[in-house]
Write a protein that holds these residues in place. Structure first.
Motif, PDB file in Angstrom:
ATOM      1  N   PRO A  19     -31.689   0.615   6.467  1.00 31.69           N
ATOM      2  CA  PRO A  19     -31.703  -0.730   7.692  1.00 31.69           C
ATOM      3  C   PRO A  19     -32.461  -1.541   7.082  1.00 31.69           C
ATOM      4  CG  PRO A  19     -33.301   1.116   8.497  1.00 31.69           C
ATOM      5  CD  PRO A  19     -32.271   1.652   7.056  1.00 31.69           C
ATOM      6  N   ILE A  20     -31.410  -2.651   6.816  1.00 34.10           N
ATOM      7  CA  ILE A  20     -32.120  -4.303   5.898  1.00 34.10           C
ATOM      8  C   ILE A  20     -31.675  -5.126   7.187  1.00 34.10           C
ATOM      9  CG2 ILE A  20     -31.157  -3.552   3.846  1.00 34.10           C
ATOM     10  CD1 ILE A  20     -29.164  -5.291   3.820  1.00 34.10           C
ATOM     11  N   ALA A  21     -32.858  -6.322   6.867  1.00 34.94           N
ATOM     12  CA  ALA A  21     -32.813  -6.809   7.470  1.00 34.94           C
ATOM     13  C   ALA A  21     -32.844  -8.459   7.136  1.00 34.94           C
ATOM     14  CB  ALA A  21     -33.890  -7.040   8.951  1.00 34.94           C
ATOM     15  N   THR A  22     -31.948  -9.719   7.649  1.00 34.52           N
ATOM     16  CA  THR A  22     -32.334 -10.666   7.164  1.00 34.52           C
ATOM     17  C   THR A  22     -31.964 -12.032   8.255  1.00 34.52           C
ATOM     18  OG1 THR A  22     -30.035 -11.086   7.137  1.00 34.52           O
ATOM     19  CG2 THR A  22     -31.064 -10.417   5.057  1.00 34.52           C
ATOM     20  N   ASN A  30     -30.863 -10.600  11.388  1.00 35.75           N
ATOM     21  CA  ASN A  30     -29.621  -9.866  11.951  1.00 35.75           C
ATOM     22  C   ASN A  30     -30.051  -7.999  10.890  1.00 35.75           C
ATOM     23  OD1 ASN A  30     -26.422  -9.544  11.548  1.00 35.75           O
ATOM     24  ND2 ASN A  30     -27.157  -9.454   9.416  1.00 35.75           N
ATOM     25  N   VAL A  31     -29.070  -7.416  11.072  1.00 32.86           N
ATOM     26  CA  VAL A  31     -30.116  -5.704  10.705  1.00 32.86           C
ATOM     27  C   VAL A  31     -28.976  -5.343  10.435  1.00 32.86           C
ATOM     28  CG1 VAL A  31     -31.033  -4.024  11.530  1.00 32.86           C
ATOM     29  CG2 VAL A  31     -31.992  -6.274  11.605  1.00 32.86           C
ATOM     30  N   VAL A  32     -28.389  -4.277   9.218  1.00 34.25           N
ATOM     31  CA  VAL A  32     -27.081  -3.967   8.968  1.00 34.25           C
ATOM     32  C   VAL A  32     -27.552  -2.508   8.021  1.00 34.25           C
ATOM     33  CG1 VAL A  32     -25.724  -5.851   9.414  1.00 34.25           C
ATOM     34  CG2 VAL A  32     -26.597  -5.147   7.054  1.00 34.25           C
ATOM     35  N   PHE A  33     -26.899  -2.115   8.686  1.00 38.27           N
ATOM     36  CA  PHE A  33     -27.006  -0.277   7.714  1.00 38.27           C
ATOM     37  C   PHE A  33     -26.400  -0.496   5.999  1.00 38.27           C
ATOM     38  CE2 PHE A  33     -27.784   1.483  11.087  1.00 38.27           C
ATOM     39  CZ  PHE A  33     -28.856   2.451  11.213  1.00 38.27           C
ATOM     40  N   VAL A  34     -26.915  -0.334   4.889  1.00 38.29           N
ATOM     41  CA  VAL A  34     -26.193  -0.399   3.738  1.00 38.29           C
ATOM     42  C   VAL A  34     -26.861   0.541   3.080  1.00 38.29           C
ATOM     43  CG1 VAL A  34     -26.594  -2.866   3.128  1.00 38.29           C
ATOM     44  CG2 VAL A  34     -28.138  -1.263   2.596  1.00 38.29           C
ATOM     45  N   GLY A  35     -25.723   1.130   2.221  1.00 33.28           N
ATOM     46  CA  GLY A  35     -24.810   2.822   2.211  1.00 33.28           C
ATOM     47  C   GLY A  35     -25.409   2.508   0.408  1.00 33.28           C
ATOM     48  N   ASP A  49     -23.391  -4.943  -1.949  1.00 34.06           N
ATOM     49  CA  ASP A  49     -22.480  -6.239  -1.293  1.00 34.06           C
ATOM     50  C   ASP A  49     -21.081  -5.766  -1.137  1.00 34.06           C
ATOM     51  OD1 ASP A  49     -21.466  -7.790   0.865  1.00 34.06           O
ATOM     52  OD2 ASP A  49     -21.775  -9.913  -0.285  1.00 34.06           O
ATOM     53  N   ASN A  50     -20.749  -4.687  -0.047  1.00 32.22           N
ATOM     54  CA  ASN A  50     -19.711  -4.495   0.392  1.00 32.22           C
ATOM     55  C   ASN A  50     -18.622  -5.302   1.498  1.00 32.22           C
ATOM     56  OD1 ASN A  50     -18.489  -2.617  -2.106  1.00 32.22           O
ATOM     57  ND2 ASN A  50     -20.198  -1.726  -1.371  1.00 32.22           N
ATOM     58  N   PHE A  51     -19.018  -5.696   2.366  1.00 27.49           N
ATOM     59  CA  PHE A  51     -18.562  -5.403   3.678  1.00 27.49           C
ATOM     60  C   PHE A  51     -19.816  -6.813   4.508  1.00 27.49           C
ATOM     61  CE2 PHE A  51     -16.949  -1.245   2.690  1.00 27.49           C
ATOM     62  CZ  PHE A  51     -15.028  -1.544   2.790  1.00 27.49           C
ATOM     63  N   PHE A  52     -20.562  -7.271   3.922  1.00 25.67           N
ATOM     64  CA  PHE A  52     -21.582  -8.354   3.929  1.00 25.67           C
ATOM     65  C   PHE A  52     -20.795  -9.740   5.087  1.00 25.67           C
ATOM     66  CE2 PHE A  52     -24.958  -7.125   1.200  1.00 25.67           C
ATOM     67  CZ  PHE A  52     -25.432  -6.015   2.352  1.00 25.67           C
ATOM     68  N   TYR A  53     -20.839 -10.060   5.994  1.00 27.84           N
ATOM     69  CA  TYR A  53     -20.760 -11.207   6.044  1.00 27.84           C
ATOM     70  C   TYR A  53     -21.932 -11.580   6.811  1.00 27.84           C
ATOM     71  CZ  TYR A  53     -18.292 -14.578   9.788  1.00 27.84           C
ATOM     72  OH  TYR A  53     -18.506 -15.389   9.753  1.00 27.84           O
ATOM     73  N   LYS A  54     -22.427 -11.761   7.544  1.00 25.05           N
ATOM     74  CA  LYS A  54     -23.698 -12.545   8.156  1.00 25.05           C
ATOM     75  C   LYS A  54     -24.850 -12.318   7.259  1.00 25.05           C
ATOM     76  CE  LYS A  54     -23.096 -11.216  12.931  1.00 25.05           C
ATOM     77  NZ  LYS A  54     -24.105 -10.763  13.887  1.00 25.05           N
ATOM     78  N   THR A  55     -24.783 -11.481   7.120  1.00 16.64           N
ATOM     79  CA  THR A  55     -26.145 -10.908   5.510  1.00 16.64           C
ATOM     80  C   THR A  55     -25.353 -12.156   4.525  1.00 16.64           C
ATOM     81  OG1 THR A  55     -26.007  -8.677   6.225  1.00 16.64           O
ATOM     82  CG2 THR A  55     -27.131  -9.159   5.000  1.00 16.64           C
ATOM     83  N   VAL A 100     -20.422   1.065  -7.980  1.00 17.43           N
ATOM     84  CA  VAL A 100     -20.324   1.053  -6.700  1.00 17.43           C
ATOM     85  C   VAL A 100     -18.376   2.149  -6.584  1.00 17.43           C
ATOM     86  CG1 VAL A 100     -19.200   0.145  -4.771  1.00 17.43           C
ATOM     87  CG2 VAL A 100     -20.979  -0.950  -5.306  1.00 17.43           C
ATOM     88  N   HIS A 101     -18.173   1.390  -8.133  1.00 20.83           N
ATOM     89  CA  HIS A 101     -16.643   1.854  -7.932  1.00 20.83           C
ATOM     90  C   HIS A 101     -16.899   3.424  -8.418  1.00 20.83           C
ATOM     91  CE1 HIS A 101     -14.589  -2.029  -8.476  1.00 20.83           C
ATOM     92  NE2 HIS A 101     -14.863  -1.576  -6.731  1.00 20.83           N
ATOM     93  N   GLY A 102     -18.027   3.438  -9.012  1.00 22.83           N
ATOM     94  CA  GLY A 102     -17.930   5.018  -9.941  1.00 22.83           C
ATOM     95  C   GLY A 102     -18.309   6.316  -8.873  1.00 22.83           C
ATOM     96  N   VAL A 103     -18.818   5.592  -7.228  1.00 23.84           N
ATOM     97  CA  VAL A 103     -19.078   6.160  -6.257  1.00 23.84           C
ATOM     98  C   VAL A 103     -17.771   6.366  -5.015  1.00 23.84           C
ATOM     99  CG1 VAL A 103     -20.465   5.942  -3.763  1.00 23.84           C
ATOM    100  CG2 VAL A 103     -21.446   5.410  -5.860  1.00 23.84           C
ATOM    101  N   ASN A 104     -17.315   4.728  -5.777  1.00 28.88           N
ATOM    102  CA  ASN A 104     -15.612   4.780  -4.950  1.00 28.88           C
ATOM    103  C   ASN A 104     -15.391   3.769  -5.169  1.00 28.88           C
ATOM    104  OD1 ASN A 104     -13.935   3.950  -2.561  1.00 28.88           O
ATOM    105  ND2 ASN A 104     -14.563   4.487  -1.227  1.00 28.88           N
ATOM    106  N   ASN A 105     -13.694   3.676  -6.129  1.00 24.02           N
ATOM    107  CA  ASN A 105     -13.292   2.888  -6.297  1.00 24.02           C
ATOM    108  C   ASN A 105     -12.238   2.157  -5.887  1.00 24.02           C
ATOM    109  OD1 ASN A 105     -10.943   4.080  -6.409  1.00 24.02           O
ATOM    110  ND2 ASN A 105     -10.185   4.585  -8.290  1.00 24.02           N
ATOM    111  N   LYS A 106     -12.522   2.100  -4.579  1.00 20.87           N
ATOM    112  CA  LYS A 106     -11.330   1.530  -2.840  1.00 20.87           C
ATOM    113  C   LYS A 106     -12.641   0.377  -3.080  1.00 20.87           C
ATOM    114  CE  LYS A 106      -8.532   4.638  -2.831  1.00 20.87           C
ATOM    115  NZ  LYS A 106      -7.140   5.882  -1.433  1.00 20.87           N
ATOM    116  N   LEU A 107     -14.076   0.559  -3.040  1.00 18.18           N
ATOM    117  CA  LEU A 107     -15.190  -0.806  -2.465  1.00 18.18           C
ATOM    118  C   LEU A 107     -15.046  -1.290  -2.588  1.00 18.18           C
ATOM    119  CD1 LEU A 107     -17.715   1.536  -1.667  1.00 18.18           C
ATOM    120  CD2 LEU A 107     -16.817   0.934   0.129  1.00 18.18           C
ATOM    121  N   PRO A 108     -15.017  -2.835  -2.857  1.00 22.49           N
ATOM    122  CA  PRO A 108     -14.713  -3.955  -2.894  1.00 22.49           C
ATOM    123  C   PRO A 108     -15.640  -5.245  -3.734  1.00 22.49           C
ATOM    124  CG  PRO A 108     -15.306  -4.787  -0.888  1.00 22.49           C
ATOM    125  CD  PRO A 108     -14.902  -2.853  -0.803  1.00 22.49           C
ATOM    126  N   ALA A 109     -16.917  -4.336  -3.928  1.00 27.94           N
ATOM    127  CA  ALA A 109     -18.072  -4.947  -4.780  1.00 27.94           C
ATOM    128  C   ALA A 109     -18.125  -6.235  -5.050  1.00 27.94           C
ATOM    129  CB  ALA A 109     -18.325  -4.115  -6.129  1.00 27.94           C
TER     130      ALA A 109
END
Length: 134
Positions: A19-22, A30-35, A49-55, A100-109
């Protein structure tokens, strides 16, 4: 900047997701989980940052972050505070993208958030709760 002690790094490495807070410039939290969070060195963390919006908006307005980690085996918990630099190109960004792409090449990074650790607190209950440790 402060150096993360070994038990803080060990606890952070075991926390998934993290969990990270900004907060916005006006202080709206704002608090979100990051993997995807990685320890770079004793003073630096990398967050993908793959899916941050408010963060992402918050970090643009207010580059402060708080990260919480907990290890149920050791019963240790820490709050890590830091200052963030976000990049969408350059050496840090390319390193994040490769990771990131080494973990999952479909993530936007989309962006790389580099955290310089500024403070660390004990986040476990008890007499030492809330005490700064670094």
């Amino acid at each position: 900047m402060v150096k993360m002690p070994a038990d803080v790094k060990e606890t952070l490495e075991k926390q998934k997701p993290v969990p990270i807070a900004t907060a916005s410039k006006s202080g709206v939290p704002n608090v979100v989980f990051v993997g995807l969070l990685k320890i770079i060195d004793d003073e630096t963390l990398m967050i993908a940052d793959n899916f941050f919006y408010k963060t992402a908006q918050n970090l643009e307005e207010n580059p402060k972050i708080s990260i919480l980690c907990y290890n149920g085996e050791t019963k240790k918990s820490f709050q890590i505070k830091g200052t963030v630099t976000v990049s969408k190109e350059g050496v840090d960004y390319e390193a994040m993208k490769s990771w990131v792409h080494g973990v999952n090449n479909k993530l936007p990074a989309k962006a790389c958030a580099m955290v310089k650790v500024t403070e660390i607190y004990n986040a476990m209950w008890g007499p030492s709760a809330g005490k700064q440790i670094a």
